[in-house]
Design an enzyme around this catalytic site. Structure first.
Site, PDB file in Angstrom:
ATOM      1  N   GLU A  74      10.422   1.723  57.513  1.00  0.00           N
ATOM      2  CA  GLU A  74       9.104   1.302  57.970  1.00  0.00           C
ATOM      3  C   GLU A  74       9.071   0.849  59.425  1.00  0.00           C
ATOM      4  O   GLU A  74       8.084   1.053  60.110  1.00  0.00           O
ATOM      5  CB  GLU A  74       8.582   0.149  57.088  1.00  0.00           C
ATOM      6  N   SER A 335      -0.590 -39.373   7.002  1.00  0.00           N
ATOM      7  CA  SER A 335       0.116 -40.665   7.027  1.00  0.00           C
ATOM      8  C   SER A 335       0.950 -40.882   8.279  1.00  0.00           C
ATOM      9  O   SER A 335       1.711 -41.844   8.344  1.00  0.00           O
ATOM     10  CB  SER A 335       1.055 -40.749   5.831  1.00  0.00           C
TER      11      SER A 335
END
Ligand SMILES: [Zn+2]
Ligand SMILES: [Zn+2]
Length: 762
Positions: A74, A335
């Site tokens: 690139e 409970s």
């Protein structure tokens, strides 16, 4: 000359400022949120706010040779140019003029990033703007930061940007597991992002890979081994979706961190997968019975980090509402709040493990309160009441301490969702008449595991335990005593897999089943982890078989067995203020010389009250044991001393109703002239059963009693010795010797009241 130079400089600055104003540096693009576990393992990712998969990809995540190929391909002079490369632009210009159209851009990586941030039509002017913005980027960012933007923003087909996104969506694998061929594909696709997609045109992509691959091989950028991989790896894939490990957890992280690009969470993916598998296994037999959902959460006690979070058995199962996060759902806790009531009552000093509690029929707001088993035990120890999860003793204790105090205790251990419910809550909340979340329950139990220190649960990795902010919610002594009760192995609800679990550490746990069998719970802790398990239907549908101890406890035990490190025993060390003392087995209070059966009990040196047994009492009885005498009438009769048990009237009523035999003291001599009529004086001070600790020798104790308006004077006795007459309601003070004292107050109509106190000098 210098004037001309200055003018040139000034105009350059002016042009630059104008350009900066016209073309400001584009805003960085939003990244996808990536969530990793505590070891950095990928858990999941989400679309960025603009609907793109854009995972941040750092240069160091790409193998060095691939990075070299990328730069070579690139922008060969990337690390050397200021943002643009005049030579490359010149060459491109020549090529374009020759071709009569734009075929090459001569763009540097920086210029490409500028275009990715702010896409524009390809014109010569826009090229100039790109150059200018590349310069701006170079001023603001380092080369590595610009390369990171490139690697993260580069288009790879559809709504996929960046190498990391493509790796997950095309190859279903983290980028560090890609082979050289796949990586090469990812840096070639941007040449024509939609024309070279591996899910659409793998043939074109493969051809280009081979062409460019041999080129890179020739230039020494790839090895021979690489070229074999490049030839052999197929290019075709089907696009995947990004799966989430711990989906409900990941969604929560996303809500909490909407702007982050990467979050290292507290989750442990290994434990997460283990717990998920166990949840699925355990739910399987229940699904056939109509129980469709389950949730589990695991907290590391040391750091309060959530290491596993299963919000439903299957996130994908929409028929079972799998997307609903049951960890956060408000459910009846059954409970499971009972241990926190014990914590409060223990810290008030009125309960230790062996304290006896009444378990007899009880009227609760007009309804007869019932135990789960439908039976009553009469008189039970506190530890047995909690292990068997009896309801009546808890309702009575809650009534004694009050809803406000209990609400405060629950606040301290983090039950925030109870806050808005408070005005509607009654005594039934202790048996599940309220709504809490699995997360709150598990966090609260972690406070017990941490010796009473509360800290909120954590979602992010946090190694700094020294700075973990914690608040004391429960005394160390209460946390220890509750842990001793809940980890006892002589409990009736131990599951079958308890014995066979090889890796099982000591676990303290409590089960719960909500009204109508809608929810089954089990929450427990070892020294290492606190685990919360819920099984039920998110729709609230009850199932007759659903019971905490049968469905949730086996899962909890399996989770502990699978995730615990070996060789750990005790959960909490014994705190310095917890001691062992002799108590009367009948009353659970301090033994007196009249108590025949003495046992050992834990107590808090700081909190537990020194209440003496109030059941075993000595009576002055007639020789034939048929009647007893009081201090007034005993002088006229020959008598002997005998010990009898004076049980609470409610218990006697219950025993009578159930046909249980019991022995009561003989009646008061009916010929006694002082036989009380109506109620006698009410002794308000000293207080019955109190231990008076005197800090210095001269301290006196207040004496004070009230009577009805028809009474003018009181006669006081200490240890059956006459003290004298006082006006009714008159307060006076007296110094008493160390030891136990029997104090009586007689009114002028012959009614007697008696109390017992203990005096102790420090
Ligand atoms: Zn006793
Ligand atoms: Zn009498």
């Amino acid at each position: 000359m210098s004037l001309a130079a200055a003018a040139v400089c000034a105009s350059l600055v002016a042009v630059s400022l104008l350009m900066c104003w016209l073309y400001p540096l584009p805003q960085p693009k939003p990244y996808s949120l990536v969530i990793t576990d505590r070891h950095g393992t990928f858990l999941g990712a989400f679309l960025a706010n603009d609907g793109t998969w854009r995972l941040r990809t750092a240069p160091h995540e790409i193998p060095e040779r691939i990075k070299r190929i990328l730069i070579e391909k690139e922008d060969r002079y990337f690390y050397y140019h200021p943002g643009f490369n005049l030579l490359a632009i010149g060459r491109a210009l020549v090529q374009n003029i020759k071709a009569g159209r734009i075929i090459s851009g001569g763009s540097t990586i920086s210029m490409q990033v500028a275009r990715m941030l702010n896409p524009k039509e390809r014109t010569y002017w826009n090229k100039f703007v790109e150059i200018f913005q590349a310069l701006q980027l170079e001023w603001k960012y380092s080369k590595d930061e610009i390369l990171q933007m490139y690697l993260s923003l580069v288009p790879l087909g559809g709504n996929i940007e960046g190498l990391k996104s493509a790796s997950l969506l095309y190859y279903r694998t983290p980028i560090n597991r890609l082979n050289v061929a796949q990586l090469l594909d990812l840096i070639l696709i941007p040449n024509d992002p939609n024309g070279l997609r591996p899910d659409r045109r793998p043939d074109l992509l493969y051809r280009m890979r081979c062409e460019r691959g041999s080129d890179f091989l020739r230039r020494g950028l790839l090895s021979r081994q690489d070229s074999v991989v490049i030839w052999r790896t197929p290019a075709g894939v089907s696009r995947a979706t990004i799966g989430l490990t711990g989906p409900h957890f990941c969604l929560r992280i996303k809500d909490q961190h909407p702007r982050s690009s990467e979050v290292q969470s507290s989750l442990d993916s290994r434990i997460q997968k283990t717990v998920e598998a166990l949840v699925t296994n355990h739910l399987r037999p229940w699904k056939a019975r109509g129980v469709k959902n389950s949730a589990a959460i695991v907290i590391d006690n040391r750091t309060m980090e959530i290491v596993s979070y299963v919000g439903s058995e299957s996130f994908e199962d929409s028929l079972a509402s799998g997307q609903v996060d049951a960890v956060r759902a408000l459910r009846s806790p059954g409970s499971t709040l009972k241990p926190f009531l014990y914590a409060l009552v223990m810290d008030r000093g009125i309960l230790t493990p062996k304290t006896r509690l009444l378990d007899v029929p009880y009227d609760l707001d007009g309804y007869a309160a019932e135990n789960y088993e439908g039976t009553y035990s009469g008189f039970v120890s506190a530890e047995e009441a909690l292990r068997r999860s009896l309801n009546i003793p808890m309702i009575r204790l809650l009534k004694e301490v009050g809803l406000t105090s209990f609400g405060a205790t629950l606040d301290h251990v983090g039950f925030a969702s109870l806050q808005p419910q408070k005005p509607r809550l009654g005594l039934s909340m202790i048996v599940g008449g309220c709504g809490v979340t699995l997360e709150e329950l598990t966090t609260a139990y972690a406070s017990l595991a941490r010796g009473g220190l509360y800290s909120r649960a954590r979602y992010l990795k946090n190694n700094d335990t020294t700075g973990l902010p914690s608040e004391r919610a429960i005394s160390e002594a209460a946390a220890y005593m509750i842990t001793e009760i809940l980890s006892g192995i002589d409990r009736p609800d131990l599951p079958n897999n308890f014995e066979s679990s090889v890796n099982l550490p000591m676990v303290a746990f409590k089960t719960g089943t909500s009204y109508g069998r809608r929810d089954a719970w089990c929450v427990g802790y070892s020294a290492e982890f606190t685990v919360g398990v819920w099984i039920g239907n998110v729709t609230g549908k009850g199932v007759p078989d659903l019971v905490g101890s049968r469905s949730a406890t086996p899962l909890l035990i399996d989770i502990f067995n699978a995730i615990s490190s070996p060789h750990q025993k005790t959960i909490l060390p014994i705190p310095s203020d917890v001691g062992v003392r002799d108590v009367c087995a009948t009353s659970g209070k301090l033994a007196t010389k009249w108590c025949s059966h003495v046992i050992q009990d834990l107590f808090s040196k700081r909190h537990s009250l020194n209440q003496f047994c109030d059941i075993d009492k000595e009576y002055m009885v007639s020789i034939d044991s048929k009647k007893h005498y009081c201090v007034m009438c005993v002088k006229k009769h020959p008598h002997k001393l005998a010990v009898y048990q004076e049980y609470p009237p409610e218990l006697l009523t219950f025993w009578k109703a159930t046909g249980r035999p019991f022995r009561t003291p003989p009646v008061h001599d009916p010929t006694c002239e002082q036989l009380p009529q109506g109620s006698g004086p009410q002794i308000l001070s000293p207080i019955h059963d109190m231990t008076y600790l005197l800090t210095h020798g001269e301290e006196k104790i207040a004496f004070y009693a009230t009577s009805g308006v028809d009474v003018k004077s009181h006669i006081w006795y200490v240890d059956d010795r006459l003290l004298g007459h006082k006006r009714a309601g008159q307060k006076f003070f007296l110094k008493l010797q160390d030891g136990k004292h029997h104090i009586s107050c007689l009114d002028e109509r012959g009614r007697l009241s008696s109390i017992m106190i203990v005096v102790q000098s420090l």
